[in-house]
Design a protein around this motif. Structure first.
Motif, PDB file in Angstrom:
ATOM      1  N   LEU A  21       0.837  -1.205   0.000  1.00 43.16           N
ATOM      2  CA  LEU A  21       0.000   0.000   0.000  1.00 43.16           C
ATOM      3  C   LEU A  21       0.873   1.256   0.000  1.00 43.16           C
ATOM      4  N   THR A  22       0.700   2.052  -1.050  1.00 45.55           N
ATOM      5  CA  THR A  22       1.441   3.309  -1.188  1.00 45.55           C
ATOM      6  C   THR A  22       0.460   4.417  -1.521  1.00 45.55           C
ATOM      7  N   LYS A  23       0.612   5.551  -0.832  1.00 52.07           N
ATOM      8  CA  LYS A  23      -0.263   6.692  -1.065  1.00 52.07           C
ATOM      9  C   LYS A  23       0.562   7.955  -1.139  1.00 52.07           C
ATOM     10  N   HIS A  24       0.375   8.728  -2.230  1.00 46.18           N
ATOM     11  CA  HIS A  24       1.079   9.992  -2.410  1.00 46.18           C
ATOM     12  C   HIS A  24       0.128  11.164  -2.179  1.00 46.18           C
ATOM     13  N   MET A  25       0.663  12.260  -1.710  1.00 45.81           N
ATOM     14  CA  MET A  25      -0.100  13.507  -1.634  1.00 45.81           C
ATOM     15  C   MET A  25      -0.157  14.081  -3.035  1.00 45.81           C
ATOM     16  N   SER A  26      -1.352  14.164  -3.590  1.00 45.81           N
ATOM     17  CA  SER A  26      -1.506  14.509  -5.000  1.00 45.81           C
ATOM     18  C   SER A  26      -0.921  15.866  -5.356  1.00 45.81           C
ATOM     19  N   ILE A  29       2.976   9.561   1.519  1.00 38.97           N
ATOM     20  CA  ILE A  29       2.386   9.553   2.858  1.00 38.97           C
ATOM     21  C   ILE A  29       2.456   8.153   3.458  1.00 38.97           C
ATOM     22  N   LEU A  30       2.144   7.141   2.648  1.00 36.32           N
ATOM     23  CA  LEU A  30       2.256   5.742   3.059  1.00 36.32           C
ATOM     24  C   LEU A  30       3.203   5.052   2.087  1.00 36.32           C
ATOM     25  N   ASP A  31       4.161   4.309   2.631  1.00 35.63           N
ATOM     26  CA  ASP A  31       5.254   3.778   1.821  1.00 35.63           C
ATOM     27  C   ASP A  31       5.299   2.247   1.859  1.00 35.63           C
ATOM     28  N   HIS A  32       4.657   1.618   0.874  1.00 34.82           N
ATOM     29  CA  HIS A  32       4.707   0.164   0.689  1.00 34.82           C
ATOM     30  C   HIS A  32       4.411  -0.612   1.987  1.00 34.82           C
ATOM     31  N   ILE A  33       3.223  -0.364   2.521  1.00 39.17           N
ATOM     32  CA  ILE A  33       2.779  -1.047   3.747  1.00 39.17           C
ATOM     33  C   ILE A  33       2.110  -2.368   3.393  1.00 39.17           C
ATOM     34  N   SER A  34       2.475  -3.401   4.114  1.00 42.01           N
ATOM     35  CA  SER A  34       1.863  -4.722   3.933  1.00 42.01           C
ATOM     36  C   SER A  34       1.450  -5.278   5.289  1.00 42.01           C
ATOM     37  N   MET A  35       0.263  -5.903   5.334  1.00 43.87           N
ATOM     38  CA  MET A  35      -0.206  -6.533   6.568  1.00 43.87           C
ATOM     39  C   MET A  35      -1.382  -7.443   6.254  1.00 43.87           C
ATOM     40  N   GLU A  36      -1.751  -8.265   7.215  1.00 38.87           N
ATOM     41  CA  GLU A  36      -2.951  -9.077   7.143  1.00 38.87           C
ATOM     42  C   GLU A  36      -3.742  -8.892   8.441  1.00 38.87           C
ATOM     43  N   ARG A  46     -11.878   4.752   1.524  1.00 41.00           N
ATOM     44  CA  ARG A  46     -12.400   6.101   1.414  1.00 41.00           C
ATOM     45  C   ARG A  46     -11.476   7.033   0.643  1.00 41.00           C
ATOM     46  N   THR A  47     -10.353   6.509   0.199  1.00 45.14           N
ATOM     47  CA  THR A  47      -9.451   7.299  -0.629  1.00 45.14           C
ATOM     48  C   THR A  47      -8.723   6.365  -1.584  1.00 45.14           C
ATOM     49  N   ARG A  48      -8.344   6.889  -2.720  1.00 48.19           N
ATOM     50  CA  ARG A  48      -7.703   6.086  -3.762  1.00 48.19           C
ATOM     51  C   ARG A  48      -6.280   5.712  -3.376  1.00 48.19           C
ATOM     52  N   TRP A  49      -5.879   4.479  -3.692  1.00 47.89           N
ATOM     53  CA  TRP A  49      -4.511   4.038  -3.514  1.00 47.89           C
ATOM     54  C   TRP A  49      -3.700   4.385  -4.761  1.00 47.89           C
ATOM     55  N   ASN A  50      -2.431   4.720  -4.583  1.00 48.74           N
ATOM     56  CA  ASN A  50      -1.557   4.926  -5.736  1.00 48.74           C
ATOM     57  C   ASN A  50      -0.903   3.625  -6.191  1.00 48.74           C
ATOM     58  N   GLU A  51      -0.606   2.769  -5.209  1.00 47.57           N
ATOM     59  CA  GLU A  51      -0.033   1.456  -5.520  1.00 47.57           C
ATOM     60  C   GLU A  51      -0.516   0.462  -4.472  1.00 47.57           C
ATOM     61  N   GLU A  72      -7.285  -1.732 -10.650  1.00 48.45           N
ATOM     62  CA  GLU A  72      -5.895  -1.380 -10.963  1.00 48.45           C
ATOM     63  C   GLU A  72      -5.627   0.102 -10.770  1.00 48.45           C
ATOM     64  N   SER A  73      -6.676   0.917 -10.847  1.00 51.89           N
ATOM     65  CA  SER A  73      -6.517   2.358 -10.642  1.00 51.89           C
ATOM     66  C   SER A  73      -6.477   2.733  -9.163  1.00 51.89           C
ATOM     67  N   GLY A  74      -6.682   1.739  -8.280  1.00 48.41           N
ATOM     68  CA  GLY A  74      -6.658   2.009  -6.847  1.00 48.41           C
ATOM     69  C   GLY A  74      -7.979   2.481  -6.286  1.00 48.41           C
ATOM     70  N   ARG A  75      -9.047   2.352  -7.063  1.00 46.42           N
ATOM     71  CA  ARG A  75     -10.368   2.780  -6.597  1.00 46.42           C
ATOM     72  C   ARG A  75     -11.219   1.552  -6.255  1.00 46.42           C
ATOM     73  N   ALA A  76     -12.239   1.779  -5.436  1.00 44.25           N
ATOM     74  CA  ALA A  76     -13.119   0.695  -5.006  1.00 44.25           C
ATOM     75  C   ALA A  76     -14.545   0.953  -5.476  1.00 44.25           C
ATOM     76  N   SER A  77     -15.289  -0.113  -5.702  1.00 45.97           N
ATOM     77  CA  SER A  77     -16.691   0.004  -6.086  1.00 45.97           C
ATOM     78  C   SER A  77     -17.540   0.278  -4.856  1.00 45.97           C
ATOM     79  N   MET A  78     -18.758   0.764  -5.058  1.00 46.74           N
ATOM     80  CA  MET A  78     -19.680   0.987  -3.943  1.00 46.74           C
ATOM     81  C   MET A  78     -19.946  -0.312  -3.204  1.00 46.74           C
ATOM     82  N   LYS A  79     -20.032  -1.436  -3.934  1.00 42.08           N
ATOM     83  CA  LYS A  79     -20.272  -2.733  -3.320  1.00 42.08           C
ATOM     84  C   LYS A  79     -19.180  -3.060  -2.309  1.00 42.08           C
ATOM     85  N   ASN A  80     -17.925  -2.850  -2.696  1.00 42.13           N
ATOM     86  CA  ASN A  80     -16.830  -3.150  -1.777  1.00 42.13           C
ATOM     87  C   ASN A  80     -16.756  -2.143  -0.632  1.00 42.13           C
TER      88      ASN A  80
END
Length: 241
Positions: free
Chosen positions: A7-12, A18-25, A52-57, A70-78
């Motif tokens: 999980l990676t998130k950039h300030m647009s 902001i978040l740098d390649h975080i992994s967890m279960e 509630r916010t788009r992922w960059n990676e 693949e764009s880092g967005r989620a559907s309303m269902k999810n």
């Protein structure tokens, strides 16, 4: 089981990471406390985990099925599987506690239901059941604007449960509350993990995370630096955050 990888998130606006390649279960029934200094990325992590916010990676799966495109967005269902509780819940101050629970939050219910206020009879009773469960039945007809901070937080939890959330993320849910109200909110969160198998992930001070949570994640400079279960943090672990 939910699995996060990279999980990676950039300030647009600035391109800052902001978040740098975080992994967890994480899985059902866990109450996870996120600890770390201001500006470490805790709030952004909560919003990302709640879709509630788009992922960059990165990838995000539940039982092996992808939750984001693949764009880092989620559907309303999810998105409906998750709820995000803000520090100060955005309730409609002019509507009753019961009505707020029924209509729910943006991202939990379809826009047309929020606009029209249309609800099903089973939703109506479900909302009353949750209010009763958390000691708020006497507040059902009280306008949300007249509720205390602790009551508003518990109303927000009821909203999440009525609208089917399996995972609840909470951004400092007891900030500004007196100790009694804070304990009431955290006990409510823990009870839904123990009794309903929900997953709660909350940004908390270390002492509260150690007291209430089954697991602690430490975040520093946008990285996950600690993942500790079933015990308090050692002195050397606390120095990492």
């Amino acid at each position: 089981m939910y699995k996060v990888t990279g999980l990676t998130k950039h300030m647009s606006s600035e391109g800052k990471t902001i978040l740098d390649h975080i992994s967890m279960e994480f899985g059902e029934g866990e109450m996870i406390g996120i600890v770390g200094p201001s500006g470490s990325g805790k709030s952004t992590l909560l919003r990302c985990l709640a879709l509630r916010t788009r992922w960059n990676e990165g990838t995000y799966t539940s039982q092996g099925e992808s939750l984001i495109s693949e764009s880092g967005r989620a559907s309303m269902k999810n998105k409906s599987q998750f709820a995000y509780l803000e520090q100060n819940p955005q309730l409609n101050p002019n509507k009753t506690a019961h009505k707020n629970v029924l209509i729910g939050q943006a991202g939990q219910t379809p826009w047309w239901r929020r606009l029209t206020g249309a609800v099903r009879s089973d939703d109506y009773m479900g909302a009353m059941d949750e209010l009763e469960r958390f000691g708020l039945l006497d507040k059902a007809k009280v306008p949300a604007g007249k509720l205390s901070g602790g009551e508003k937080q518990r109303i927000a939890i009821c909203m999440a449960l009525v609208h089917g959330a399996s995972v609840i993320t909470a951004d400092e849910p007891v900030v500004g509350l007196d100790p009694h109200s804070a304990d009431r909110v955290l006990q409510t969160l823990k009870s839904i993990c123990q009794e309903q198998g929900k997953t709660v992930i909350a940004a908390l001070p270390i002492e509260l995370a150690e007291r209430w949570c089954t697991r602690i994640w430490g975040v520093a400079e946008g990285k996950l630096v600690l993942d500790v279960a079933g015990r308090r943090l050692t002195s050397s672990e606390k120095k990492l955050i």
